[in-house]
Enzyme design. Sequence first.
Site, PDB file in Angstrom:
ATOM      1  N   SER A 178      -1.643   0.849  -5.136  1.00 29.04           N
ATOM      2  CA  SER A 178      -2.606  -0.214  -5.401  1.00 29.04           C
ATOM      3  C   SER A 178      -2.410  -0.740  -6.825  1.00 29.04           C
ATOM      4  O   SER A 178      -1.343  -1.253  -7.134  1.00 29.04           O
ATOM      5  CB  SER A 178      -4.035   0.286  -5.151  1.00 29.04           C
ATOM      6  OG  SER A 178      -4.934  -0.780  -4.988  1.00 29.04           O
ATOM      7  N   GLU A 200      -3.397  -3.534   6.313  1.00 28.75           N
ATOM      8  CA  GLU A 200      -4.079  -3.849   5.054  1.00 28.75           C
ATOM      9  C   GLU A 200      -4.530  -5.315   5.051  1.00 28.75           C
ATOM     10  O   GLU A 200      -4.181  -6.106   5.935  1.00 28.75           O
ATOM     11  CB  GLU A 200      -3.162  -3.536   3.867  1.00 28.75           C
ATOM     12  CG  GLU A 200      -2.822  -2.048   3.778  1.00 28.75           C
ATOM     13  CD  GLU A 200      -2.389  -1.610   2.405  1.00 28.75           C
ATOM     14  OE1 GLU A 200      -2.929  -2.144   1.412  1.00 28.75           O
ATOM     15  OE2 GLU A 200      -1.506  -0.728   2.311  1.00 28.75           O
ATOM     16  N   HIS A 228      -5.175   0.678   3.756  1.00 28.48           N
ATOM     17  CA  HIS A 228      -4.908   0.826   2.328  1.00 28.48           C
ATOM     18  C   HIS A 228      -4.986   2.280   1.853  1.00 28.48           C
ATOM     19  O   HIS A 228      -4.330   2.641   0.872  1.00 28.48           O
ATOM     20  CB  HIS A 228      -5.906  -0.032   1.540  1.00 28.48           C
ATOM     21  CG  HIS A 228      -5.559  -0.211   0.094  1.00 28.48           C
ATOM     22  ND1 HIS A 228      -4.404  -0.835  -0.328  1.00 28.48           N
ATOM     23  CD2 HIS A 228      -6.220   0.163  -1.039  1.00 28.48           C
ATOM     24  CE1 HIS A 228      -4.364  -0.849  -1.656  1.00 28.48           C
ATOM     25  NE2 HIS A 228      -5.447  -0.252  -2.107  1.00 28.48           N
TER      26      HIS A 228
END
Length: 270
Positions: free
Chosen positions: A153, A214, A249
């Site tokens: 991320s 995602e 995610h």
Amino acid sequence: MITMTKKPYTSENYFEVAMTSRQQLDYRILIASPTDEPPADGYTVIYALDGDALFPTLAEAVKLQTRKPKGYDPILVIGIGYPSKEPFDMERRCLDFTLPVSKEHLPPRPDGTPWPPNGKANEFLDFIEHELMPAIAKEWPINKKKQAIVGHSLGGLFTLYALCARPHLFSHLVAGSPSVWWADNAVLKVIDRCFDDWNGQHAINLLLTIGANELPDMLEGADLAAERLKRLSDQNIHTNYVKFDEEDHVSVLPCMLGRLPRFLDSNSRK
């Protein structure tokens, strides 16, 4: 009847070290030391950002996949964590992992609050290169030509930035679900211009991953980054882009981390 005696569980070769950077920032350094003797050229090293989130899974994946007689060569795993022990310490990761940009380029935060202090990626790179890496090299025999970094991320964003800002620093980089959206896709502009003077003096291997489930902006950002980076193969920068089916995610993390020993081994001959 079963009598349960509860004891804290830990591995005898896992350690925790406190470090304070020259910027007076505190870190918890998590270490999984190999039990096998080092190869002749030293241990491969993986530096994992968001240590409290990534280190446990990565260390166990490495331990299982490096078992002899058929496992990969031993790997030293270093997790970079924070005193809060939060899996994702938003205040600190926003400071350490993000590119320096002006405030007007930052999007509104989803919860409406101001962004925490940010934009200190270069200072964090200084800590890794000039403080953490030398400290690790004093304690273990390190293969300086085979060092990796992995981030997820915002950590994946930092990994892409590290590739561009200091291509000499790592032979292998893993950018998981990178937050390319940060500051109007600023990292894409960095990628476009940063290798103008790069002459491919050593191979750089990048593993770029994302979960197929995602958010659309995450998928678009990863696609755009992969497109640009794959153009650099003739400059000795080799990109492997993997989308994990049915993963989101967070669920994508074990998939990504489980790939690392093979990624390091399969690219070792480049």
